[in-house]
Design a protein around this motif. Sequence first.
Motif, PDB file in Angstrom:
ATOM      1  N   PRO A 127       0.753  -1.211  -0.189  1.00 24.15           N
ATOM      2  CA  PRO A 127       0.138   0.013  -0.018  1.00 24.15           C
ATOM      3  C   PRO A 127       0.993   1.223   0.102  1.00 24.15           C
ATOM      4  O   PRO A 127       2.034   1.329   0.846  1.00 24.15           O
ATOM      5  N   TYR A 129       1.264   5.557   0.387  1.00 27.66           N
ATOM      6  CA  TYR A 129       0.633   6.599   1.264  1.00 27.66           C
ATOM      7  C   TYR A 129       1.013   8.032   0.811  1.00 27.66           C
ATOM      8  O   TYR A 129       2.037   8.084  -0.004  1.00 27.66           O
ATOM      9  N   SER A 226      -4.979   1.621   0.052  1.00 30.03           N
ATOM     10  CA  SER A 226      -5.429   0.287   0.156  1.00 30.03           C
ATOM     11  C   SER A 226      -6.754   0.194   0.504  1.00 30.03           C
ATOM     12  O   SER A 226      -7.543   1.286   0.560  1.00 30.03           O
ATOM     13  N   GLU A 228      -8.449  -1.413   2.685  1.00 29.87           N
ATOM     14  CA  GLU A 228      -8.839  -1.008   3.871  1.00 29.87           C
ATOM     15  C   GLU A 228      -7.891  -0.189   4.738  1.00 29.87           C
ATOM     16  O   GLU A 228      -6.656  -0.453   4.107  1.00 29.87           O
ATOM     17  N   ARG A 229      -8.032   0.219   6.066  1.00 29.45           N
ATOM     18  CA  ARG A 229      -7.083   0.663   6.943  1.00 29.45           C
ATOM     19  C   ARG A 229      -5.913  -0.469   7.206  1.00 29.45           C
ATOM     20  O   ARG A 229      -6.125  -1.557   7.444  1.00 29.45           O
ATOM     21  N   GLN A 230      -4.804   0.014   7.261  1.00 26.32           N
ATOM     22  CA  GLN A 230      -3.584  -0.870   7.696  1.00 26.32           C
ATOM     23  C   GLN A 230      -3.282  -0.893   8.957  1.00 26.32           C
ATOM     24  O   GLN A 230      -3.474   0.031   9.868  1.00 26.32           O
ATOM     25  N   THR A 238      -8.150   5.563   4.282  1.00 27.74           N
ATOM     26  CA  THR A 238      -8.069   5.158   3.033  1.00 27.74           C
ATOM     27  C   THR A 238      -8.733   6.215   2.168  1.00 27.74           C
ATOM     28  O   THR A 238      -9.697   6.963   2.581  1.00 27.74           O
ATOM     29  N   LYS A 248      -6.864   3.750  -5.780  1.00 25.24           N
ATOM     30  CA  LYS A 248      -6.281   2.483  -5.111  1.00 25.24           C
ATOM     31  C   LYS A 248      -4.905   2.769  -5.579  1.00 25.24           C
ATOM     32  O   LYS A 248      -4.160   2.478  -6.762  1.00 25.24           O
TER      33      LYS A 248
END
Length: 321
Positions: A127, A129, A226, A228-230, A238, A248
């Motif tokens: 993912p 950021y 991502s 969902e949250r990591q 997100t 995405k």
Amino acid sequence: MKTNTYITLGLALAGIGCAATSVAIAQDDAFPDKPVEFIVPWSPGGGSDTLMRLVSAHAEEYLGEAMPVINMPGVSGTTGLKELARRDADGYTVGQVHEGLMVAHHTGLTAQNWDDFEPVAAVTQSPQYLTVNADSPYTTYQEFVEYAKANPGEIRFGVTLGGVPHVHAAMMEDAEDLSFRYVGFEGTGPRIRALVGGHIDAAIGDISSSGEFVKNGDLRFLAVGSAERQEVTPDVPTFTELGHDDLKLNIVRGILAPKGTPADRIATLASDFEAMSQNEDFITAVNNAGASVVFEGPEAFGDYLETTDATIERLAGKLAR
């Protein structure tokens, strides 16, 4: 008597045919019966190399054969994939790919694209950021967008020009109708160091390159690409939560085979990678490398590559800046 002879001969030939079919099936069932070479088109020690060596180390248990990594760096990852295309389409050579191939194709670095190969499986996901300096005037994604809209072209956004980070930044520009001032860097490390030093205002980062700087208070994550949250960054929203299902921002690393590789061999490889993706040791090792395990079979991975290719093609004009 002659008729009986023909009948006997016919039965014998049928028996031979059945035996040959049985042998062929047995041989196919034995695939692979020798090492499967794994071309990684990047230099040793980089993100792709690190993760794909984990794949190589854990895949052997499921393939029943070694999967030696062969590094073939050069021309934004296209040199190794050119070699992959030249290899026999027998399942005994595969190669690593990520979104960079489509970027290289649409920016004119290579004529090859994902559909010149056979998708086998997606195996890892990193993912990405939106990352800013902790001293920046924006503490949330919404504030970042508002600032960028009020100051078009002012935000210095560090990217690898013509690379995946450039695509991700262009996707944000497109989604929010923004305009960044791009600053090019050769690789993630120099880009993130420049962000820490205040030489640029924003960049695309990930856990492995930026996580420690965020922990130390030097950088700030504003959003993650991502679905969902990591777990490692539970407070970072997100892009989907922020109203952008189309943002995405991931680097999905997967495996391709030469065009024409038999479907049954593709299926065998994919099945073994799927089993590997459920191995807890493999999952932990990938997580420790700053990524997550994701499995998509040939069809689903092909769909992902096709969709991503369309996005990159649409944004190709922005990448020329």
